[in-house]
Design a protein around this motif. Structure first.
Motif, short mmCIF file in Angstrom:
data_model
loop_
_atom_site.label_atom_id
_atom_site.label_comp_id
_atom_site.label_asym_id
_atom_site.label_seq_id
_atom_site.Cartn_x
_atom_site.Cartn_y
_atom_site.Cartn_z
N ALA A 1 0.83 -1.29 0.08
CA ALA A 1 -0.08 -0.10 0.19
C ALA A 1 0.89 1.39 0.07
N MET B 1 -2.68 -3.42 -6.31
CA MET B 1 -3.30 -3.43 -5.08
C MET B 1 -4.17 -4.71 -4.86
N THR C 1 -6.92 1.37 -3.12
CA THR C 1 -6.32 0.90 -1.87
C THR C 1 -7.43 1.13 -0.73
N GLY D 1 -8.48 -2.79 -1.68
CA GLY D 1 -7.48 -3.42 -0.71
C GLY D 1 -8.00 -3.68 0.57
N SER D 2 -8.44 -2.45 1.26
CA SER D 2 -9.14 -2.65 2.58
C SER D 2 -10.64 -2.97 2.44
O1 LIG Z 1 -4.33 -2.09 5.76
C1 LIG Z 1 -3.39 -2.37 5.00
O2 LIG Z 1 -2.52 -1.35 5.24
C2 LIG Z 1 -3.31 -3.27 3.78
C3 LIG Z 1 -3.43 -2.53 2.53
C4 LIG Z 1 -4.64 -2.83 2.18
C5 LIG Z 1 -5.16 -3.78 2.85
N1 LIG Z 1 -4.54 -4.12 4.03
#
Ligand SMILES: O=C(O)[C@@H]1CCC=N1
Ligand SMILES: NC(=O)C1=CN([C@@H]2O[C@H](COP(=O)(O)OP(=O)(O)OC[C@H]3O[C@@H](n4cnc5c(N)ncnc54)[C@H](O)[C@@H]3O)[C@@H](O)[C@H]2O)C=CC1
Length: 267
Positions: free
Chosen positions: A96, A117, A167, A171-172
């Motif tokens: 990230a 990502m 992200t 990603g999250s």
């Molecule tokens: O929480 C995080 O920083 C990582 C990046 C996206 C998901 N998990």
């Protein structure tokens, strides 16, 4: 020549990718992994039958290096790799916030770098991997990254300027749904249901809603309206969600995640 791929920093997302690549048919002998702790290396060798190597060896032996350490560890990892990475290697970073230029600046001039990502649903082949090319990544390199990440879910190309937002959303993203399920299961307890039944009901509602969102072609507003009967139960719940500012909380939450991704780039 068979392409070898190495995963460097094989923690949660690195292992998820590794397991997905094996499910998708990659031969274990074409995969290398690196870890910081020897116990972790032994665990991965035993679980997946892959070879564990040092970071410099991964750089010397693999054509594609997937960097999956924490953003905070990236500088140190690149320092270790720099003397061994030649420009015929493809570097894919899953970290990230870390920009392709951060990586390019620390490796030999002209090294192709791709920023991806992914998210943890790669574990069940329902991942989303958002891909951006650095300055020296060729279309062939992008196709290779798509092959790797496309084996464990969908892929999407975006300009790198959109990666921090992606992200926050993607990603999250799974974490927000897990959080909602956890909170709604607690609500079931409040309403007097046993935890296991509350969990099953909410998980099935989530799966049903997700499949409808994906397959019905309907807008989420329409899908929600279809559930919301006049003077019924759902509208009472919606009023509470609005009263508690849940929509505004989500806007702020994702903005905060995007901002944190930007901060991580600064080190
Ligand atoms: O929480 C995080 O920083 C990582 C990046 C996206 C998901 N998990
Ligand atoms: N967990 C997630 O859902 C997602 C994580 N990411 C990114 O993936 C990266 C890893 O995240 P997680 O897997 O959650 O963290 P993690 O902490 O589980 O994995 C990172 C691993 O890298 C290892 N490591 C650190 N420096 C190393 C080095 N020099 N050599 C070898 N191994 C080294 C650590 O020991 C650890 O096992 C982060 O950059 C994160 O932003 C991206 C998408 C989703």
């Amino acid at each position: 020549m068979t392409q070898k791929v190495a995963v460097l920093g094989t923690g949660k997302i690195g292992e998820a990718l590794l397991s997905g690549m094996l499910r998708a048919g990659w031969a274990p002998e074409n995969l290398l992994v690196t870890t910081r702790r020897p116990e972790r290396a032994a665990e991965l060798r035993e679980r997946y039958g892959v070879e564990t190597v040092t970071n410099p060896d991964a750089a010397k032996r693999a054509d594609t290096l997937i960097l999956a350490c924490k953003p905070q560890d990236m500088g140190k990892l690149l320092e270790e790799l720099a003397p061994h990475v030649t420009t015929d290697r493809l570097i894919i970073s899953a970290a990230a916030g870390i920009t392709t230029s951060f990586i390019e600046d620390r490796l030999a001039e002209g090294t192709p770098v791709i920023r991806v990502m992914p998210n943890t649903p790669v574990l069940v082949d329902e991942g989303m991997s958002v891909i951006s090319a650095g300055s020296h990544a060729t279309p062939a390199a992008l196709t290779h990254a798509e092959e790797i990440f496309g084996a464990v879910g969908k892929t999407l190309h975006v300009p790198e300027s959109q990666q921090d937002a992606c992200t926050a959303l993607s990603g999250s993203g799974p974490a927000y749904f897990f959080y909602l399920v956890e909170a709604m299961t607690d609500a079931g307890i409040l309403l007097g249901l046993p935890r296991d039944k509350a969990h099953d009901l909410i998980v099935q509602a989530a799966i049903g809603a997700a499949v409808m969102l994906r397959d019905s072609g309907e807008h989420p507003v329409k899908l929600r309206e279809n559930v919301t009967s006049p003077a019924g139960t759902t509208i009472n719940a919606i009023r509470e969600l609005e009263n508690h500012g849940v929509r505004a909380a989500l806007l702020s939450a994702l903005e905060a995640a995007r901002d944190r991704s930007r901060e991580l780039a600064a080190g």
